[in-house]
Scaffold this motif. Sequence first.
Motif, short mmCIF file in Angstrom:
data_model
loop_
_atom_site.label_atom_id
_atom_site.label_comp_id
_atom_site.label_asym_id
_atom_site.label_seq_id
_atom_site.Cartn_x
_atom_site.Cartn_y
_atom_site.Cartn_z
N VAL A 1 13.79 16.90 -78.21
CA VAL A 1 13.59 15.46 -78.07
C VAL A 1 13.37 14.82 -79.44
CG1 VAL A 1 11.99 13.70 -77.21
CG2 VAL A 1 12.77 15.51 -75.69
N ALA A 2 12.59 15.47 -80.29
CA ALA A 2 12.34 14.95 -81.64
C ALA A 2 13.64 14.81 -82.41
CB ALA A 2 11.37 15.88 -82.38
N GLY B 1 19.40 22.84 -75.33
CA GLY B 1 19.80 22.13 -74.12
C GLY B 1 19.61 20.63 -74.25
N VAL B 2 18.48 20.22 -74.85
CA VAL B 2 18.22 18.79 -75.04
C VAL B 2 19.21 18.19 -76.03
CG1 VAL B 2 16.55 17.12 -75.91
CG2 VAL B 2 15.79 18.99 -74.44
N VAL B 3 19.42 18.88 -77.15
CA VAL B 3 20.26 18.34 -78.23
C VAL B 3 21.73 18.28 -77.82
CG1 VAL B 3 21.10 18.75 -80.57
CG2 VAL B 3 18.67 19.03 -80.04
N LEU B 4 22.21 19.34 -77.20
CA LEU B 4 23.65 19.46 -76.92
C LEU B 4 24.07 18.88 -75.58
CD1 LEU B 4 24.24 23.08 -78.25
CD2 LEU B 4 24.54 20.91 -79.46
N LEU B 5 23.16 18.93 -74.59
CA LEU B 5 23.53 18.48 -73.25
C LEU B 5 22.95 17.12 -72.89
CD1 LEU B 5 23.05 21.87 -71.33
CD2 LEU B 5 25.15 20.94 -72.31
N GLY B 6 21.85 16.76 -73.52
CA GLY B 6 21.17 15.52 -73.18
C GLY B 6 19.76 15.80 -72.69
N THR B 7 18.92 14.77 -72.72
CA THR B 7 17.52 14.99 -72.40
C THR B 7 17.28 15.33 -70.93
OG1 THR B 7 17.42 12.58 -72.35
CG2 THR B 7 16.49 13.66 -74.26
N LEU B 8 17.95 14.64 -70.01
CA LEU B 8 17.77 14.97 -68.61
C LEU B 8 18.28 16.37 -68.33
CD1 LEU B 8 16.94 14.22 -65.76
CD2 LEU B 8 19.21 13.24 -65.41
#
Length: 564
Positions: free
Chosen positions: A142-143, A389-396
């Motif tokens: 997220v950061a 997962g957050v960086v490459l796919l999105g936060t949700l």
Amino acid sequence: MSNRASIAPEWLLHYEKQWARADVVAGLTAAAVVIPKALAYATIAGLPVQVGLYTACLPMIVYAFIGSSRALSVSTTTTLAILAANALGVTVANGDPQALAVANATLTMLVGIMLVAAAILRLGFVANFISEPVLVGFKAGVAIVIVVDQLPKLFGLHYPKGSFFHNVGAFVAGLPHLSSSTLALAVLTLAALVAFERFTPRAPAPLLVVAAAIAAVAAFNLRAHGVETVGAVPAGLPSWTKPDFALALKLWPDAMGIALMSFTESIAAARAFARNDEPAPDANRELLATGLANAGGALFGAMVSGGGTSQTAVNRQAGARTQLAGLVTALVALAVMLLFAPLMAMMPHATLAAVVVFYSIGLFSPAEFRAILKIRRTEFFWALTACAGVVLLGTLEGIVVAIVVSLFALAHQVSNPPVYALKRIPGTNVFRRASSRHPDDEAFPGLLLLRPEGRIFFANAQRVAEKIRPLVRDSDAKIVVLDLSRVFDLEYTALKMMIEAEARLAAGGTTLWLAGLNPGVLAAVRRSPLGDVLGETRMFYNLEHVLMKYEEIVSRNGDDAAHR
């Protein structure tokens, strides 16, 4: 219970006068941090800055009367803001202000409804399904996403947003066109925040830097030099905003992810800053409080809310004793709405972005990654997976990855319980895992001591059997003892496996003994056919009892008796 006790919050019923000064000071101090950050987080979500004021007011008031944590400061957070940005950006692609307000109200109301429903169903334990390493990785991701998202505001650039790599590429391509005035203001803001953090950590740094930036815009006419500002901010109370539940089918997956993260962050912050002399935060009550805070805020223009770690830390460090501090913070936000809204118009986007970046970077903790790697390499991999997962796919999608990784980790641990061969430390009654590091530990001819650990059930019974077979085969033992002192449950599949194992051992001339059964496991064994086969003579209180029986047999019949 009296009617007064049934409707008044616990902290108010037992309030002591000497706490008032500390609560007021803490509330004012927290407001100096919460309000500028809430304004900045509203811009992350693509919402007008005044939404940040609304979110720092009503949700805080609702939580103060319902929540179980005395120190938790409830508004919004970087994580929730970026999740809301994803949801609202897809739902209102054209950025229409009225449509955005309705979509925001719908999303926030859905989050509130989901949290209240979870409280009714007593799902507070769900927070425990996201492991700490996975949460570390998720926050780090997220950061990274937030910093990349704020780069154009720091450099005065404009480009259409897209995937992570698209945004990075667009930023690099746009660097020749950056605004030097905007970048200079952003750098000065960051430098000031760093200086405050280092030399006067108790100072309300966000409030001071935002005030200084507004003053600079007015004094030096920075807008004429390319520095963009927030623009007109409506003064007064928020207007009633009706959710449109026709959008619910589109927003509910995002709302579920936001609800989970809101609760996870809130309960983590509440537990982290609870004092020993205070009631422990109750997970299900936190679900109810954050749910009603979101539902109430949704009707008055607030965005998704939850407890923030950094603002709670400020609140507690400033001396907060009860939720009265949160009420003071909310009243300050209300005063800003009514009296100081015109000043917000000159607030530079670069300064807000710098505030966001400064506090978001703290979510990425290399020290935590190093600590995880030092203790367990596998969990370090889980943290990296959640981050990617957050960086490459999105936060949700990153939340989904985080939950899947956590559940996979749990399933892996549960399905692969350890099984140890034991030896005795010489001169003691202590048994430990057989190891080449302890060559003097005692083994016993013809006797194999094995200790499985954890719950043995259908998901891991076969795996336990697979671990036991080679140990038995390599030992040439005639008596195999399963020490079940660290097995807290034994279900039908495991019992059936043990019955089959006993039959195979008996066919090969080997006897099975059990030791250390707790009352529940002992009762299950006695109810099963295994209990009939073993009888009371082959079940023992502990390994000491086993050795007494073994030595009795050896002394009576010679060493060969132990092999029969």
